[in-house]
Design an enzyme around this catalytic site. Structure first.
Site, short mmCIF file in Angstrom:
data_model
loop_
_atom_site.label_atom_id
_atom_site.label_comp_id
_atom_site.label_asym_id
_atom_site.label_seq_id
_atom_site.Cartn_x
_atom_site.Cartn_y
_atom_site.Cartn_z
N PRO A 1 -12.94 -85.81 32.90
CA PRO A 1 -14.27 -86.35 31.93
C PRO A 1 -14.17 -87.59 31.84
CG PRO A 1 -13.56 -84.32 31.23
CD PRO A 1 -12.00 -84.65 31.81
N GLU A 2 -15.03 -89.05 31.88
CA GLU A 2 -14.81 -90.05 32.13
C GLU A 2 -16.19 -90.82 30.30
OE1 GLU A 2 -12.48 -92.25 34.00
OE2 GLU A 2 -12.92 -90.97 34.92
N LYS B 1 -12.05 -93.23 26.43
CA LYS B 1 -12.52 -91.56 26.16
C LYS B 1 -11.25 -91.41 25.30
CE LYS B 1 -10.42 -91.90 31.21
NZ LYS B 1 -10.19 -91.85 32.21
N ARG C 1 -6.59 -92.23 43.75
CA ARG C 1 -7.84 -91.70 43.88
C ARG C 1 -8.74 -91.67 45.13
NH1 ARG C 1 -8.30 -91.26 38.30
NH2 ARG C 1 -9.97 -89.93 38.66
#
Length: 271
Positions: free
Chosen positions: A2-3, A57, A259
């Protein structure tokens, strides 16, 4: 993972059920998360929740005694459920409030965190965070000055929480594509015009993602159980070998900073 848009979606979803209500108790079934759950949480009884906010976050539950700080980690989610709801395998924490509801934290991979502090200004995880991407502080001049002398890939630079918080992998990929900037471009080579374009695009992409309820790829669901619909809007992320929506060429991918990165080599020239 989740960002920012997913965490903001979670915040907006849970706030009406928690703000101005009183915590009856906190149930911790699994204290071993990324960091051990703060012991103070299980002592909270008859404590009023006065506000809910977000920093980067992190979800912040403001109480009259201090602050509960939650992070969803890689696979965590929060949802509001009735107090008599069945407990699933990975339901690790319940914050029970006096309206018949509770906030339930589920996290299969247990990379999240639930911590406590009495002084938010001195909270150690917040001390080195950069500005919020939707704030006025994050502007073209800030990004230009911050990028000088930075011989790192632009994508890595934008995902550094000391530069700007919460943009994350998905939204960095999308923003760079929209701006026509290669993810491996050195940060120090950004022009002022590119900084202006990037800042505006990042803000626009994040706002649209929040409106759509975030991006559901695997683990994330909104607090009401619905998926985030921004995945339907993704231009390059996860679209390796598919046609570029701008030129029709093939979307490519490579690993940058451990990533996955997605880009169009024709539309995003390196330099």
């Amino acid at each position: 993972m989740p960002e920012l848009p997913e965490v903001e979606t979670a915040l907006r979803g849970i706030s009406p059920y928690l703000k101005n209500f009183t915590i009856e108790k906190v149930v911790v079934r699994q204290p071993k998360l990324r960091w051990a759950v703060s012991e103070e949480l299980i002592t909270l009884k008859n404590v009023k929740i006065v506000d809910l906010t977000r920093r980067a976050k992190y979800l912040i539950i403001h109480t009259e005694k201090g602050y509960i700080i939650g992070h969803l980690g890689m696979s965590g989610s929060v949802r509001i459920v009735p107090q008599d709801s069945a407990i699933d395998k990975h339901d690790h924490i319940d914050i029970v409030v006096n309206n018949g509801k509770l906030l339930r934290y589920n996290d299969p991979r247990r990379f999240g965190a639930w911590l406590w502090t009495e002084n938010l200004d001195d909270f150690h995880l917040f001390l080195k965070l950069g500005p919020e991407p939707l704030s006025d502080e994050f502007n073209a001049e800030y990004l230009f000055k911050k990028s000088r002398q930075k011989s790192t890939a632009l994508k890595t630079f934008l995902m550094d929480n000391a530069v700007v918080v919460g943009v994350g992998n998905i939204y960095t990929n999308e923003s760079l594509f929209i701006c026509g900037i290669h993810p491996l471009k050195l940060a120090k080579n950004l022009t002022r015009n590119q900084c202006f374009s990037l800042v505006n695009t990042i803000k626009d992409v994040l706002r649209k993602a929040i409106i759509q309820g975030g991006t559901t790829l695997k683990d994330f669901l909104q607090p009401d159980g619905r998926p985030g619909y921004f995945a339907q809007e993704l231009l390059v992320y996860g679209n390796k070998d598919k046609p570029c929506p701008k030129c029709g060429g093939k979307i490519e991918s490579l690993i940058i900073g451990q990533r996955n990165s997605f880009f169009c080599p024709k539309c995003q020239k390196r330099g």
